[in-house]
Enzyme design. Structure first.
Site, mmCIF file in Angstrom:
data_model
loop_
_atom_site.group_PDB
_atom_site.id
_atom_site.type_symbol
_atom_site.label_atom_id
_atom_site.label_comp_id
_atom_site.label_asym_id
_atom_site.label_seq_id
_atom_site.Cartn_x
_atom_site.Cartn_y
_atom_site.Cartn_z
ATOM 1 N N ASP A 1 2.356 -2.838 4.317
ATOM 2 C CA ASP A 1 3.589 -2.384 3.720
ATOM 3 C C ASP A 1 4.432 -2.766 4.594
ATOM 4 O O ASP A 1 4.365 -3.116 5.881
ATOM 5 C CB ASP A 1 3.642 -0.838 3.590
ATOM 6 N N GLY B 1 -0.547 4.944 0.529
ATOM 7 C CA GLY B 1 -1.978 4.822 0.701
ATOM 8 C C GLY B 1 -2.630 5.635 -0.481
ATOM 9 O O GLY B 1 -3.953 5.411 -0.512
ATOM 10 N N LYS C 1 -3.619 4.357 -3.732
ATOM 11 C CA LYS C 1 -4.478 3.646 -4.331
ATOM 12 C C LYS C 1 -5.600 3.212 -3.285
ATOM 13 O O LYS C 1 -6.810 2.841 -3.753
ATOM 14 C CB LYS C 1 -3.770 2.461 -5.114
ATOM 15 N N CYS D 1 4.850 0.470 -11.831
ATOM 16 C CA CYS D 1 4.638 1.638 -12.357
ATOM 17 C C CYS D 1 5.933 1.727 -13.563
ATOM 18 O O CYS D 1 7.021 2.519 -13.269
ATOM 19 C CB CYS D 1 4.975 3.086 -11.667
ATOM 20 N N ALA E 1 0.891 -1.319 0.038
ATOM 21 C CA ALA E 1 0.143 -0.083 0.028
ATOM 22 C C ALA E 1 0.871 1.242 0.052
ATOM 23 O O ALA E 1 0.400 2.372 -0.376
ATOM 24 C CB ALA E 1 -0.808 0.098 1.197
ATOM 25 N N ASP F 1 0.813 -3.933 -6.077
ATOM 26 C CA ASP F 1 1.665 -2.779 -6.587
ATOM 27 C C ASP F 1 2.894 -2.861 -6.213
ATOM 28 O O ASP F 1 3.207 -2.237 -5.348
ATOM 29 C CB ASP F 1 0.601 -1.552 -6.399
#
Length: 437
Positions: free
Chosen positions: A270, A250, A252, A370, A247, A317
């Site tokens: 996390d 935070g 998203k 990303c 996360a 992610d």
């Protein structure tokens, strides 16, 4: 501030970025301004643009400087700025000397050695640099992108050297995009709806919004439209159990909570506690109250195991190269070495294995980065699916139609967003479904 004072401020920030290799450039810039509240908003904007323009082109600027014959000063914020003013802004020596004139708060005079270097710099051709230097990236990065994109790589690299857009996510728990847009227009802040995300607004000009009432009351967050799309493609519904496994701060998680209408169970984890602490502040400001925050470490192993097979949606992610965000995080481009990149690939595969166990039958595992590198994206998914026949890819076009208006920007099974084609940061996302028992 005088132009020379802005130049000196930018040099100081760049020197700190070069020295503090573990601290992101945007964090360093934020701290610099926080400790100098007397600097006005327009000056802050100009200083930030100078810093980021220089950092985005650091590799080619450094290479040009290194091609000057011997007896040149060591690369520093000052030499990068001097080179940038000459190469990027095409200023002549007299104009650069006028900015390095020893004024109060400005940089000291150009030395005789620096003036000589500037004269020699004008004689250097970019053709003398390596192909990677010309494209402003490291050699191994160039080879990765060549293999992944072929001739299409040039368009991508050009976009990555441009300034990133400034996007907002509107908090649908408390307001609407139209309401926020009209409020900003009343203050002569022009914003347009995003191209893909129904919660995105793109400002035509960067503005400091940290003290704006819309920020303070949680109506808006700064978030790239591409990042917002990932949250939408999780396709979380009110009342479901959702886990945001990596996360971070935070961003998203906030977007997912809004799409869940604050209903259901949303876990944010996390490995770094201070990131989660920051996220808690954001959740409170946005009026989000269905999120549980937990640090992932050795002591939480049993707690994580109790969650196996119980979640409708799991988003990972994963930590990555950040190549899709090089426009706004240019320091990532030259800090990440090839050995560190391969370590990231192993970490990503490990996280995929761990997070997959949390997904219930019929639930979905959403993998995102990303990054623009195939080895972090499609290749990871291909390996995972080969080892896990209980998971299958859901076409991203199908998921898109479930949750987003307008056509999906790809016909592929997974989605690779690109700054040159989609005008957002470079993100990869795919959705996998666990077969029902």
């Amino acid at each position: 501030m005088r132009p020379s004072a802005r130049i000196q401020a930018a040099i100081e920030v760049i020197d700190t970025v070069l020295t503090e290799e573990s601290i992101p450039a945007d964090t360093i810039l934020t701290h610099y301004f926080r400790n100098r509240r007397y600097i006005g908003s327009q000056d802050r904007k100009n200083i930030a643009e100078l810093v980021y323009q220089t950092l985005r082109h650091k590799i080619i600027l450094d290479a040009l400087w290194q091609h000057i014959p011997p007896k040149r000063p060591t690369t520093s914020g000052r030499t990068l700025m001097i080179t940038g003013l000459s190469y990027l802004q095409q200023l002549d020596i007299e104009s650069i000397a006028a900015l390095f004139s020893g004024d109060a708060y400005g940089p000291p005079f150009l030395t005789e050695q620096e003036q000589t270097c500037l004269e020699k710099l004008k004689t250097i051709s970019v053709a003398q640099l390596t192909e990677a230097e010309q494209h402003n990236i490291q050699g191994w990065q160039l080879e990765e992108l060549k293999a992944d994109y072929g001739d299409d790589m040039l368009s991508l690299l050009t976009a990555l050297n441009q300034q990133a857009p400034f996007d907002l996510r509107v908090n649908s728990l408390s307001t609407t995009r139209l309401t926020v847009q009209k409020r900003l227009e009343q203050e002569e802040i022009t914003a347009h709806p995003g191209q893909y995300s129904p919660t995105a607004l793109r400002l035509t000009d960067r503005r400091p919004l940290g003290k704006h009432p819309l920020w303070i009351d949680g109506s808006i967050e700064v978030q790239d439209e591409g990042s917002q799309l990932i949250a939408h493609l999780v396709a979380a519904k009110p009342g479901q159990s959702v886990w945001d496994y990596c996360a971070g701060a935070g961003g998203k998680t906030l977007a997912i909570a809004a799409l869940m209408l604050n209903q259901g169970r949303l876990i944010a984890t996390d490995v770094v506690d201070w990131r989660l602490q920051r996220s808690r502040e954001r959740f409170k400001r946005a009026g989000v109250h269905n999120v549980e925050c937990h640090v992932l470490n050795e002591t939480t192993t049993k707690w994580v195991k109790r969650g196996h097979g119980k979640f409708d949606r799991v988003l990972i992610d994963v930590p990555c190269s950040g190549s899709g965000t090089w426009r706004r995080n240019p320091d990532l481009k030259w800090r990440l070495q090839e050995s560190g990149f391969h370590e990231l690939l192993a970490i990503q595969a490990s996280i995929l294995e761990k997070a997959a166990k949390l997904v219930k039958p019929g639930g979905r595992l959403v993998y995102s980065t990303c990054s623009l590198f195939r080895s972090e994206n499609q290749s990871q998914i291909d390996k995972f699916l080969a080892q896990h026949p209980e998971f299958s890819l859901l076409p991203i076009t199908t998921v898109w139609q479930e949750v987003l208006p307008g056509p999906c920007p790809t016909i592929e099974t997974t989605l690779q967003l690109r700054p040159d084609q989609h005008h957002v940061d470079g993100f990869f996302v795919c959705v996998m479904e666990r077969q029902r028992n």
